[in-house]
Design a protein around this motif. Sequence first.
Motif, PDB file in Angstrom:
ATOM      1  N   ILE A  27       0.764  -1.243   0.131  1.00 28.99           N
ATOM      2  CA  ILE A  27      -0.034   0.008   0.070  1.00 28.99           C
ATOM      3  C   ILE A  27       0.966   1.257   0.071  1.00 28.99           C
ATOM      4  O   ILE A  27       0.613   2.225  -0.759  1.00 28.99           O
ATOM      5  N   LEU A  28       1.868   1.270   0.720  1.00 31.38           N
ATOM      6  CA  LEU A  28       2.696   2.396   0.698  1.00 31.38           C
ATOM      7  C   LEU A  28       3.477   2.646  -0.313  1.00 31.38           C
ATOM      8  O   LEU A  28       3.740   3.670  -0.854  1.00 31.38           O
ATOM      9  N   THR A  29       3.866   1.440  -1.088  1.00 26.02           N
ATOM     10  CA  THR A  29       4.517   1.437  -2.355  1.00 26.02           C
ATOM     11  C   THR A  29       3.552   2.480  -3.251  1.00 26.02           C
ATOM     12  O   THR A  29       4.040   3.102  -4.299  1.00 26.02           O
ATOM     13  N   ALA A  30       2.463   1.781  -3.321  1.00 26.11           N
ATOM     14  CA  ALA A  30       1.203   2.107  -4.411  1.00 26.11           C
ATOM     15  C   ALA A  30       0.858   3.606  -4.228  1.00 26.11           C
ATOM     16  O   ALA A  30       0.783   4.294  -5.332  1.00 26.11           O
ATOM     17  N   LEU A  31       0.682   4.164  -2.933  1.00 28.42           N
ATOM     18  CA  LEU A  31       0.233   5.424  -2.571  1.00 28.42           C
ATOM     19  C   LEU A  31       1.294   6.662  -2.488  1.00 28.42           C
ATOM     20  O   LEU A  31       0.737   7.574  -2.738  1.00 28.42           O
ATOM     21  N   ILE A  32       2.361   6.174  -2.129  1.00 28.54           N
ATOM     22  CA  ILE A  32       3.350   7.333  -1.694  1.00 28.54           C
ATOM     23  C   ILE A  32       3.775   7.803  -3.127  1.00 28.54           C
ATOM     24  O   ILE A  32       4.400   6.936  -3.976  1.00 28.54           O
ATOM     25  N   GLU A  33       4.142   8.896  -3.515  1.00 29.30           N
ATOM     26  CA  GLU A  33       4.476   9.610  -4.643  1.00 29.30           C
ATOM     27  C   GLU A  33       5.850   8.850  -4.808  1.00 29.30           C
ATOM     28  O   GLU A  33       6.829   8.772  -4.044  1.00 29.30           O
ATOM     29  N   CYS A  34       5.883   8.337  -6.071  1.00 30.03           N
ATOM     30  CA  CYS A  34       7.322   7.433  -6.427  1.00 30.03           C
ATOM     31  C   CYS A  34       8.376   8.224  -6.223  1.00 30.03           C
ATOM     32  O   CYS A  34       8.987   9.165  -6.970  1.00 30.03           O
ATOM     33  N   PRO A  35       9.343   7.610  -5.453  1.00 28.13           N
ATOM     34  CA  PRO A  35      10.919   8.410  -5.142  1.00 28.13           C
ATOM     35  C   PRO A  35      11.797   7.513  -6.285  1.00 28.13           C
ATOM     36  O   PRO A  35      11.553   6.766  -7.249  1.00 28.13           O
ATOM     37  N   LYS A  36      13.198   7.997  -6.251  1.00 27.48           N
ATOM     38  CA  LYS A  36      14.067   7.429  -6.922  1.00 27.48           C
ATOM     39  C   LYS A  36      14.500   6.176  -6.540  1.00 27.48           C
ATOM     40  O   LYS A  36      15.055   5.216  -7.386  1.00 27.48           O
ATOM     41  N   ARG A  37      14.472   5.791  -5.266  1.00 21.56           N
ATOM     42  CA  ARG A  37      14.939   4.741  -4.587  1.00 21.56           C
ATOM     43  C   ARG A  37      13.814   4.369  -3.621  1.00 21.56           C
ATOM     44  O   ARG A  37      13.214   4.733  -3.033  1.00 21.56           O
ATOM     45  N   LEU A  38      13.865   2.762  -4.002  1.00 14.47           N
ATOM     46  CA  LEU A  38      12.883   1.945  -2.843  1.00 14.47           C
ATOM     47  C   LEU A  38      13.846   0.843  -2.431  1.00 14.47           C
ATOM     48  O   LEU A  38      14.319   0.177  -3.063  1.00 14.47           O
ATOM     49  N   VAL A  39      13.773   0.693  -0.962  1.00 14.23           N
ATOM     50  CA  VAL A  39      14.594  -0.177  -0.389  1.00 14.23           C
ATOM     51  C   VAL A  39      13.558  -0.966   0.711  1.00 14.23           C
ATOM     52  O   VAL A  39      12.822  -0.540   1.405  1.00 14.23           O
ATOM     53  N   TYR A  40      13.605  -2.546   0.463  1.00  7.17           N
ATOM     54  CA  TYR A  40      12.612  -3.335   1.217  1.00  7.17           C
ATOM     55  C   TYR A  40      13.350  -4.354   1.900  1.00  7.17           C
ATOM     56  O   TYR A  40      14.361  -4.895   1.467  1.00  7.17           O
ATOM     57  N   LEU A  41      13.146  -4.226   3.333  1.00 10.35           N
ATOM     58  CA  LEU A  41      13.966  -5.352   4.362  1.00 10.35           C
ATOM     59  C   LEU A  41      13.048  -6.597   4.135  1.00 10.35           C
ATOM     60  O   LEU A  41      12.008  -6.897   4.604  1.00 10.35           O
ATOM     61  N   SER A  42      14.037  -7.528   3.713  1.00 11.53           N
ATOM     62  CA  SER A  42      13.587  -8.805   3.613  1.00 11.53           C
ATOM     63  C   SER A  42      14.281  -9.783   4.898  1.00 11.53           C
ATOM     64  O   SER A  42      14.407  -9.126   5.998  1.00 11.53           O
ATOM     65  N   SER A  43      14.507 -10.953   4.947  1.00  8.60           N
ATOM     66  CA  SER A  43      15.133 -11.697   5.925  1.00  8.60           C
ATOM     67  C   SER A  43      15.761 -12.910   5.260  1.00  8.60           C
ATOM     68  O   SER A  43      15.357 -13.711   4.312  1.00  8.60           O
ATOM     69  N   ALA A  44      16.659 -13.301   6.142  1.00 11.59           N
ATOM     70  CA  ALA A  44      17.384 -14.644   5.557  1.00 11.59           C
ATOM     71  C   ALA A  44      16.413 -15.868   5.580  1.00 11.59           C
ATOM     72  O   ALA A  44      16.462 -16.701   4.831  1.00 11.59           O
ATOM     73  N   MET A  45      15.457 -15.913   6.447  1.00 12.30           N
ATOM     74  CA  MET A  45      14.386 -16.629   6.631  1.00 12.30           C
ATOM     75  C   MET A  45      13.511 -17.012   5.178  1.00 12.30           C
ATOM     76  O   MET A  45      12.851 -17.956   4.975  1.00 12.30           O
ATOM     77  N   HIS A  46      13.591 -15.934   4.224  1.00 13.54           N
ATOM     78  CA  HIS A  46      12.840 -15.994   3.195  1.00 13.54           C
ATOM     79  C   HIS A  46      13.446 -17.156   2.204  1.00 13.54           C
ATOM     80  O   HIS A  46      12.627 -17.491   1.330  1.00 13.54           O
ATOM     81  N   HIS A  47      14.664 -17.313   2.259  1.00 14.22           N
ATOM     82  CA  HIS A  47      15.342 -18.249   1.453  1.00 14.22           C
ATOM     83  C   HIS A  47      14.671 -19.737   1.462  1.00 14.22           C
ATOM     84  O   HIS A  47      14.827 -20.456   0.505  1.00 14.22           O
ATOM     85  N   HIS A  48      14.114 -20.000   2.482  1.00 19.19           N
ATOM     86  CA  HIS A  48      13.609 -21.492   2.642  1.00 19.19           C
ATOM     87  C   HIS A  48      12.013 -21.485   2.624  1.00 19.19           C
ATOM     88  O   HIS A  48      11.434 -22.323   2.705  1.00 19.19           O
ATOM     89  N   ALA A  49      11.402 -20.146   2.345  1.00 17.72           N
ATOM     90  CA  ALA A  49       9.926 -20.129   2.318  1.00 17.72           C
ATOM     91  C   ALA A  49       9.395 -20.532   1.063  1.00 17.72           C
ATOM     92  O   ALA A  49      10.088 -20.309  -0.076  1.00 17.72           O
ATOM     93  N   ASP A  50       8.104 -20.817   1.125  1.00 16.71           N
ATOM     94  CA  ASP A  50       7.381 -20.699  -0.034  1.00 16.71           C
ATOM     95  C   ASP A  50       6.213 -19.595  -0.227  1.00 16.71           C
ATOM     96  O   ASP A  50       5.760 -19.330   0.979  1.00 16.71           O
ATOM     97  N   ALA A  51       5.819 -18.826  -1.378  1.00 15.45           N
ATOM     98  CA  ALA A  51       5.141 -17.785  -1.330  1.00 15.45           C
ATOM     99  C   ALA A  51       3.630 -18.285  -0.935  1.00 15.45           C
ATOM    100  O   ALA A  51       3.139 -17.191  -0.303  1.00 15.45           O
ATOM    101  N   ASN A  52       3.110 -19.453  -1.130  1.00 13.53           N
ATOM    102  CA  ASN A  52       1.831 -19.683  -0.761  1.00 13.53           C
ATOM    103  C   ASN A  52       0.756 -18.989  -0.993  1.00 13.53           C
ATOM    104  O   ASN A  52      -0.049 -18.470  -0.181  1.00 13.53           O
TER     105      ASN A  52
END
Length: 257
Positions: A110-135
């Motif tokens: 929602i924040l990505t979609a609604l905030i006026e688009c900047p030059k840079r977007l940075v998203y914090l993931s996690s090492a735990m995502h490596h073994h996940a399924d999107a489901n």
Amino acid sequence: MSRIFISGSSAGLGLMAAELLVEKGHEVVLHARNSDRAKNARKALPEADAIVTGDVATIAGAQDIAAQVNALGKFDAIIHNAAVGYREAHRVTADGLPHVFAINTLSAYILTALIECPKRLVYLSSAMHHHADANLDDILWKKRRWNGSEAYAESKLHVAMLAFAVARRWPDVFSNSLEPGWVPTKMGGPSAPDDMEQSHLTQAWLAAGDDPKADVTGKYFYHMERREPNPQALDPNLQDRLIEICAGISGVALPKA
């Protein structure tokens, strides 16, 4: 100097990144869930340009935060840091959504979609995502028995998917994801083994725009070094499905480039 907004930045890694960016001369706007957290953040970083207050756990709350950010003018970068951790019990938000999904996945969308688009977007993931399924067929946990660790891991896979979907759809934006390491924050717990001093550097580096090496998009990092993400994060079909799901649930469309 860059203007940078950081979600979930009243404490922890978000505040640490903000402190570093302010130290380097950038203008930073913080985000706190409520007024008490905002007061604490102001004490911790009085140099912050402003503090936006609101709860990302609800669709209306995330929409209001986006409106507050837009009212402050255009930003050069946004760090999507707001999240809850892997030890969460099952709770449902006012919108009837699992709160881990609502906070970690949907609010970033929602924040990505609604905030006026900047030059840079940075998203914090996690090492735990490596073994996940999107489901994606059971993103709201209606078919499965709740598992907080799995819910967190898949939400962090979703975040990486979102970063790469944006990189593909918005070619003029540097959109990247990273894992900060398992560090002893409130979320990570006291026994987390990774280096706290490294945990906030990558997101600040990607957001600041001071280094030409950070002028990349659709990449995944760990401690300022490239790392391969979960292959599902790179799948355009899964990325597009996630965008469609988030748009359908929130009623917020992701703008075209």
